[in-house]
Write a protein that holds these residues in place. Structure first.
Motif, mmCIF file in Angstrom:
data_model
loop_
_atom_site.group_PDB
_atom_site.id
_atom_site.type_symbol
_atom_site.label_atom_id
_atom_site.label_comp_id
_atom_site.label_asym_id
_atom_site.label_seq_id
_atom_site.Cartn_x
_atom_site.Cartn_y
_atom_site.Cartn_z
ATOM 1 N N TYR A 126 -5.121 -6.820 -12.042
ATOM 2 C CA TYR A 126 -4.789 -7.232 -13.419
ATOM 3 C C TYR A 126 -4.475 -5.994 -14.266
ATOM 4 N N THR A 171 2.264 -9.398 -23.778
ATOM 5 C CA THR A 171 3.600 -8.799 -23.614
ATOM 6 C C THR A 171 4.121 -8.063 -24.842
ATOM 7 N N TYR A 227 -1.052 -4.974 -13.684
ATOM 8 C CA TYR A 227 -0.160 -5.937 -14.355
ATOM 9 C C TYR A 227 -0.066 -5.639 -15.854
ATOM 10 N N GLU A 246 -4.192 -13.060 -13.880
ATOM 11 C CA GLU A 246 -3.991 -13.567 -15.243
ATOM 12 C C GLU A 246 -2.733 -12.962 -15.880
ATOM 13 N N GLN A 247 -2.073 -13.725 -16.734
ATOM 14 C CA GLN A 247 -0.878 -13.204 -17.407
ATOM 15 C C GLN A 247 -1.296 -12.198 -18.486
ATOM 16 N N SER A 290 3.164 -4.368 -18.000
ATOM 17 C CA SER A 290 3.659 -5.073 -19.186
ATOM 18 C C SER A 290 3.845 -4.068 -20.337
#
Ligand code: OFO
Length: 169
Positions: free
Chosen positions: A19, A78, A22, A74-75, A26
């Protein structure tokens, strides 16, 4: 064979490290949109480090006969308003990761897995360094405020960061 509770805790930490990668990816995309190439390079190095942290835990768990179970990631957020806001989030995130590493070490302690405690020591030290690096960038960002010329200079400096694969454990 590794204790089941510890195996689960390792898998959770592997997910947390992916994560992190990630999240920094982003942020990398955000800096690309802002055309801040040095900040972008810094984030690229940061996300590569996170991948290395995840893989270090991944390989260790396998070495110990544990089962790696990958969960969904998890997203991440952004959008940010400013580079300062990005680095405030980075510091908060690293502090959270520190608490997770400490909790994982507590589990290793609880099940009396001395080898795992010793392995995780590297991660504990790494978190001290991570938090310190991020705090330094944050302090500079607070100092320069909205000064565009200083932001440009900081961008140049952050762009010199390079990735060296860490030797974990
Ligand atoms: Fe993996 O150290 Fe940052 O999150």
């Amino acid at each position: 064979m590794i204790n089941e509770k510890l195996e689960k805790a390792f898998n959770e930490q592997i997910n947390a490290e992916f994560y992190s990668e990630y999240l920094y990816l982003s942020m990398y995309a955000y800096f690309e949109r802002m055309n801040l190439q040095g900040f972008k390079t810094w984030m690229d190095v940061q996300r590569q480090e996170e991948r290395a942290h995840a893989m270090g835990l991944f390989q260790y768990l396998q070495e110990r006969g544990g089962k790696v179970v990958l969960d969904r990631i998890e997203q991440p957020k952004t959008d940010w308003r400013t580079p300062l806001e990005v680095f405030e989030d980075v510091l908060k995130h690293e502090q959270l990761v520190t608490s997770k590493i400490n909790a994982l070490t507590d589990v290793a302690d609880e099940v009396k897995d001395r080898a795992a405690v010793s392995f995780l020591d590297w991660y504990i030290k790494e978190q001290v360094e991570e938090e310190s690096n991020v705090s330094n960038v944050l302090k500079t960002l607070k100092l320069i405020c909205d000064d565009k010329q200083c932001l440009y200079m900081l961008d140049k400096e952050l762009g010199t960061r390079t990735f060296t694969a860490p030797v974990i454990g």
